[in-house]
Design an enzyme around this catalytic site. Structure first.
Site, PDB file in Angstrom:
ATOM      1  N   SER A 147       0.887  -1.140  -0.144  1.00 35.19           N
ATOM      2  CA  SER A 147      -0.043  -0.042   0.161  1.00 35.19           C
ATOM      3  C   SER A 147       0.856   1.177  -0.003  1.00 35.19           C
ATOM      4  O   SER A 147       1.839   1.479  -0.908  1.00 35.19           O
ATOM      5  CB  SER A 147      -0.855  -0.234   1.109  1.00 35.19           C
ATOM      6  OG  SER A 147      -1.888   0.892   1.093  1.00 35.19           O
ATOM      7  N   HIS A 148       0.735   2.092   0.805  1.00 36.46           N
ATOM      8  CA  HIS A 148       1.428   3.437   1.099  1.00 36.46           C
ATOM      9  C   HIS A 148       2.696   3.319   1.798  1.00 36.46           C
ATOM     10  O   HIS A 148       3.431   4.488   1.921  1.00 36.46           O
ATOM     11  CB  HIS A 148       0.521   4.204   1.999  1.00 36.46           C
ATOM     12  CG  HIS A 148       0.088   3.670   3.210  1.00 36.46           C
ATOM     13  ND1 HIS A 148      -0.785   2.592   3.534  1.00 36.46           N
ATOM     14  CD2 HIS A 148       0.717   3.864   4.364  1.00 36.46           C
ATOM     15  CE1 HIS A 148      -0.940   2.277   4.550  1.00 36.46           C
ATOM     16  NE2 HIS A 148       0.035   3.080   5.179  1.00 36.46           N
TER      17      HIS A 148
ATOM     18  N   ASP B 183      -2.337   6.684  -3.213  1.00 33.76           N
ATOM     19  CA  ASP B 183      -1.457   6.061  -2.737  1.00 33.76           C
ATOM     20  C   ASP B 183      -0.520   4.825  -3.700  1.00 33.76           C
ATOM     21  O   ASP B 183      -0.979   4.821  -4.819  1.00 33.76           O
ATOM     22  CB  ASP B 183      -1.453   5.380  -1.604  1.00 33.76           C
ATOM     23  CG  ASP B 183      -2.429   4.176  -1.523  1.00 33.76           C
ATOM     24  OD1 ASP B 183      -3.219   4.128  -2.608  1.00 33.76           O
ATOM     25  OD2 ASP B 183      -2.254   3.093  -0.666  1.00 33.76           O
TER      26      ASP B 183
ATOM     27  N   ASP C  80      -0.707   1.605  -4.211  1.00 31.63           N
ATOM     28  CA  ASP C  80      -1.789   0.823  -4.782  1.00 31.63           C
ATOM     29  C   ASP C  80      -2.960   1.400  -5.373  1.00 31.63           C
ATOM     30  O   ASP C  80      -3.752   0.599  -5.743  1.00 31.63           O
ATOM     31  CB  ASP C  80      -1.853  -0.615  -4.120  1.00 31.63           C
ATOM     32  CG  ASP C  80      -2.499  -0.242  -2.660  1.00 31.63           C
ATOM     33  OD1 ASP C  80      -2.441   0.790  -2.211  1.00 31.63           O
ATOM     34  OD2 ASP C  80      -3.454  -0.966  -1.952  1.00 31.63           O
TER      35      ASP C  80
ATOM     36  N   ASP D 272      -5.574   2.780  -3.793  1.00 33.09           N
ATOM     37  CA  ASP D 272      -6.988   2.626  -2.923  1.00 33.09           C
ATOM     38  C   ASP D 272      -7.060   3.780  -2.158  1.00 33.09           C
ATOM     39  O   ASP D 272      -8.291   4.024  -1.679  1.00 33.09           O
ATOM     40  CB  ASP D 272      -7.052   1.290  -2.436  1.00 33.09           C
ATOM     41  CG  ASP D 272      -5.974   1.065  -1.317  1.00 33.09           C
ATOM     42  OD1 ASP D 272      -5.048   1.784  -1.123  1.00 33.09           O
ATOM     43  OD2 ASP D 272      -6.016  -0.012  -0.551  1.00 33.09           O
ATOM     44  N   ARG D 273      -6.059   4.651  -1.897  1.00 32.39           N
ATOM     45  CA  ARG D 273      -6.350   5.741  -0.949  1.00 32.39           C
ATOM     46  C   ARG D 273      -6.341   7.092  -1.673  1.00 32.39           C
ATOM     47  O   ARG D 273      -6.005   7.093  -2.980  1.00 32.39           O
ATOM     48  CB  ARG D 273      -5.061   6.019   0.079  1.00 32.39           C
ATOM     49  CG  ARG D 273      -4.895   4.712   1.018  1.00 32.39           C
ATOM     50  CD  ARG D 273      -4.021   5.033   1.972  1.00 32.39           C
ATOM     51  NE  ARG D 273      -3.845   4.376   3.222  1.00 32.39           N
ATOM     52  CZ  ARG D 273      -3.536   4.289   4.300  1.00 32.39           C
ATOM     53  NH1 ARG D 273      -2.866   5.462   4.780  1.00 32.39           N
ATOM     54  NH2 ARG D 273      -3.559   3.413   5.105  1.00 32.39           N
TER      55      ARG D 273
ATOM     56  N   LYS E 138     -11.258  -0.078  -1.163  1.00 32.88           N
ATOM     57  CA  LYS E 138     -11.438   1.315  -1.210  1.00 32.88           C
ATOM     58  C   LYS E 138     -10.822   1.850  -2.465  1.00 32.88           C
ATOM     59  O   LYS E 138     -10.145   1.111  -3.128  1.00 32.88           O
ATOM     60  CB  LYS E 138     -10.701   2.143   0.014  1.00 32.88           C
ATOM     61  CG  LYS E 138      -9.394   1.752   0.351  1.00 32.88           C
ATOM     62  CD  LYS E 138      -8.767   2.091   1.517  1.00 32.88           C
ATOM     63  CE  LYS E 138      -7.336   1.561   1.774  1.00 32.88           C
ATOM     64  NZ  LYS E 138      -7.250   1.055   3.256  1.00 32.88           N
TER      65      LYS E 138
HETATM   66  C1  G1P Z   1      -4.049   1.417   8.255  1.00 33.46           C
HETATM   67  C2  G1P Z   1      -5.116   2.245   8.394  1.00 33.46           C
HETATM   68  C3  G1P Z   1      -6.526   1.479   8.246  1.00 33.46           C
HETATM   69  C4  G1P Z   1      -6.308   0.745   6.891  1.00 33.46           C
HETATM   70  C5  G1P Z   1      -5.017   0.103   6.811  1.00 33.46           C
HETATM   71  C6  G1P Z   1      -4.799  -0.474   5.279  1.00 33.46           C
HETATM   72  O1  G1P Z   1      -3.988   0.505   9.188  1.00 33.46           O
HETATM   73  O2  G1P Z   1      -5.172   3.052   9.688  1.00 33.46           O
HETATM   74  O3  G1P Z   1      -7.704   2.399   8.364  1.00 33.46           O
HETATM   75  O4  G1P Z   1      -7.389   0.113   6.493  1.00 33.46           O
HETATM   76  O5  G1P Z   1      -3.967   0.940   7.093  1.00 33.46           O
HETATM   77  O6  G1P Z   1      -4.831   0.554   4.383  1.00 33.46           O
HETATM   78  P1  G1P Z   1      -3.235   0.144  10.698  1.00 33.46           P
HETATM   79  O7  G1P Z   1      -1.730   0.515  10.328  1.00 33.46           O
HETATM   80  O8  G1P Z   1      -3.875   1.521  11.518  1.00 33.46           O
HETATM   81  O9  G1P Z   1      -3.586  -1.014  11.391  1.00 33.46           O
HETATM   82 ZN    ZN Z   2      -3.082   1.354  -0.308  1.00 36.44          ZN
END
Ligand code: G1P
Ligand code: ZN
Length: 542
Positions: free
Chosen positions: A112-113, A276, A278, A280-281, A375
């Site tokens: 992801s990010h 982000d 991938d 989705d954000r 998302k």
């Molecule tokens: C974080 C975000 C959460 C999101 C997840 C995946 O998780 O807080 O809302 O669903 O990334 O993108 P966390 O690191 O808080 O467990």
């Molecule tokens: Zn992501």
């Protein structure tokens, strides 16, 4: 030729908030990826005769991982694997392809990010046939399979060429290489009023989209430039790079600071957005105004009917518990069901499948709807463009009108990153032990009204998920939430979420950190956070 390799369990293969996420070097260890992939196959009852979707965000090690997974899928008898060209698929596009083709599931290669590269992070996520992240029952089964694994199957064949569209056979498995963008772009066009948005842009409305050198560059070019008529100069960092150009592809004011700087200038474009690693954000910014994800979700809920795909209204809405209650106010005013779930997109799946929610979102820059089961960053961007095209107002005016109508939930999240695991666990454990006695205590200017360890009973399948974050409400209308991150790869990250409600019409224009000063102070008084963590303040404030 199918080969069976002997292996033994690897201890730490437990999927977290969003799949198995580790440093790239951990994933590159011999058998590490292979063990986890075979555990997926074993955990879901095998993949013989099944169809899968495969793709990733293009980060370092995605290509190698895709080749390993294709061979393992073929060795275990998959009927078909649909894979994005060059192994690329944004998370929302992968979710859409699973649904479009009626696939049995999919594997998404992404952290992801989190930063990528040889010193960054990598991740593997399994999605089920509805297109969404596997629910806990499935990730638990995968983890259990990993604990007893003794062998895996693969093929002794050269790598495939994923750079050319078309179908090739790998043993008995059809490998279909598809354009990663086309079906997703068509889906967006079916949901939104592209004519209205194109007319807005043609009329001189200026936008700036920052892809942060991650996967959304090609998607944004097809949708915003080719189909909606924005100039190519509206795109920034639109070439996906394996290390995201050394950046941290997380669309928030801290990591997307270049975009923030552009948008805060007097001559800023009308609209700014980012996505982000991938895809989705999302981050939404107007000229001179940042829109928090919780507010964005509420605005979308209040205006969704302006988009053709949502013209019939919403079945209901849902948000994660740490997200602000801005959504709840819209839901109450419009008579909509409003669900509050634990952190993580997987908890929305049942509500979307059962038609109990049309829109959902998280404070962590995640917004989406029942069009897929993830998302969706660009979806949120195009939804905002649709709203602006129909309302013909600036982002700042849309926000001001929204707060006047519904009141404002000031909101902020403070992250303490990479803190000692013992200190973070100790803080949470001690506070949890005191929850029952907190009501009535005064900390600074605030008095505790309720205190609970959030648990969620899924209204669709009845499953109960406990220990999802400590939630403390104050008699003065403020709220404090503390939880530990489930996506980090080193040390612990403590997340502190704060909000307070102002009904208006006075006091709607304050600085969020100032508006929340009492909650910030109460948090330190309640937890002794600064001393316990040895930190003066948070690492990231969003
Ligand atoms: C974080 C975000 C959460 C999101 C997840 C995946 O998780 O807080 O809302 O669903 O990334 O993108 P966390 O690191 O808080 O467990
Ligand atoms: Zn992501």
């Amino acid at each position: 030729m199918i080969v069976t390799k002997t292996t033994r369990p690897i201890a730490d293969q437990k999927p977290g908030t969003s799949g198995l996420r580790k440093t790239t070097s951990v994933f590159q260890q011999p058998r590490y990826l292979e063990n986890f992939v075979q555990s997926i196959w074993n955990g879901i009852g095998g993949i013989q005769g099944k169809t899968l979707v495969l793709g990733g965000d293009g980060r370092y090690f995605c290509q190698e991982a895709a080749q390993i997974i294709l061979k393992m899928a073929a060795a275990s008898g998959a009927r078909k694997v649909i894979v994005g060209e060059s192994g690329l698929l944004s998370t929302p596009a992968a979710s859409h392809l699973i649904r479009l083709h009626g696939a049995d599931g999919g594997i998404i290669l992404s952290a992801s990010h989190n930063p990528g590269g040889i010193d960054g992070d990598f991740g593997v996520k399994f999605n089920t046939a509805n297109g969404g992240p596997a629910p806990e029952s499935v990730t638990d089964a995968i983890f259990r399979a990993s604990e007893t694994l003794s062998e895996y199957q693969t093929l002794n064949t050269p790598d495939l060429d994923l750079g050319a569209l078309g179908t090739v056979m790998l043993a008995q498995t059809e490998i279909v290489v598809v354009d990663p963008v086309a079906d997703y772009a068509a889906l967006m066009e079916s949901l939104f009023d592209f004519d209205a948005i194109a007319a807005l842009i043609a009329g001189g409305f200026r936008l700036c989209f920052d892809a942060m050198h991650a996967v959304t560059g090609p998607y944004a070019r097809e949708i915003l430039v080719r189909r909606l008529g924005a100039p190519e100069t509206a795109l920034r960092n639109a070439t996906p790079l394996p290390d995201f150009g050394g950046g941290h592809p997380d669309p928030n004011p801290v990591w997307a600071h270049d975009l923030m700087e552009t948008m805060m200038r007097a001559d800023a474009p009308d609209f700014g957005a980012a996505s982000d690693g991938d895809g989705d954000r999302n981050m939404i910014v107007g000229r001179g105004i940042y829109v928090t994800p919780s507010d964005s979700l509420a605005v979308i809920a209040a205006n969704a009917q302006l988009a053709p795909g949502y013209a019939d209204g919403l079945a209901g809405v849902a948000r994660s518990m740490p997200s602000s209650a801005a959504l709840d106010r819209v839901a109450a005013a419009r008579g909509l069901e409003c669900h509050v779930t634990p952190t993580g997109w997987k908890f929305f799946g049942n509500l979307l499948d059962a038609g109990r929610a049309t829109l959902c979102g998280e404070e962590s820059a995640g917004t989406g709807s029942d069009h897929i089961r993830e998302k969706d960053g660009l979806w949120a961007v195009v939804m905002w463009l649709n709203i602006l095209a129909r309302r013909r107002m600036s982002v700042a005016d849309v926000m001001a009108a929204h707060w006047r109508e519904f009141g404002r939930n000031y909101y902020s999240r403070h992250d303490y990153e990479n803190v000692a695991t013992d200190a973070a666990n100790g803080l949470i454990t001690d506070l949890r032990a005191r929850l029952d006695k907190l009501a009535g205590e005064t900390h600074g200017a605030l008095t505790v009204a309720t205190a609970e360890d959030f648990s969620y009973a899924d209204p669709v399948d009845g499953s109960v998920t406990r220990n999802q974050g400590l939630q403390i409400t104050f008699a003065e209308g403020a709220r404090l939430v503390l939880r530990l991150s489930g996506t980090g790869t080193s040390g612990a990250t403590l997340r502190v979420y704060m909000d307070c409600f102002v009904p208006g019409p006075e006091g709607l224009d304050r600085d969020p950190q100032q508006a929340l000063a009492d909650v910030i102070l109460a948090c330190d008084r309640l937890t002794g956070m600064k001393d316990r963590l040895g930190r003066d303040g948070p690492d990231v404030v969003t």
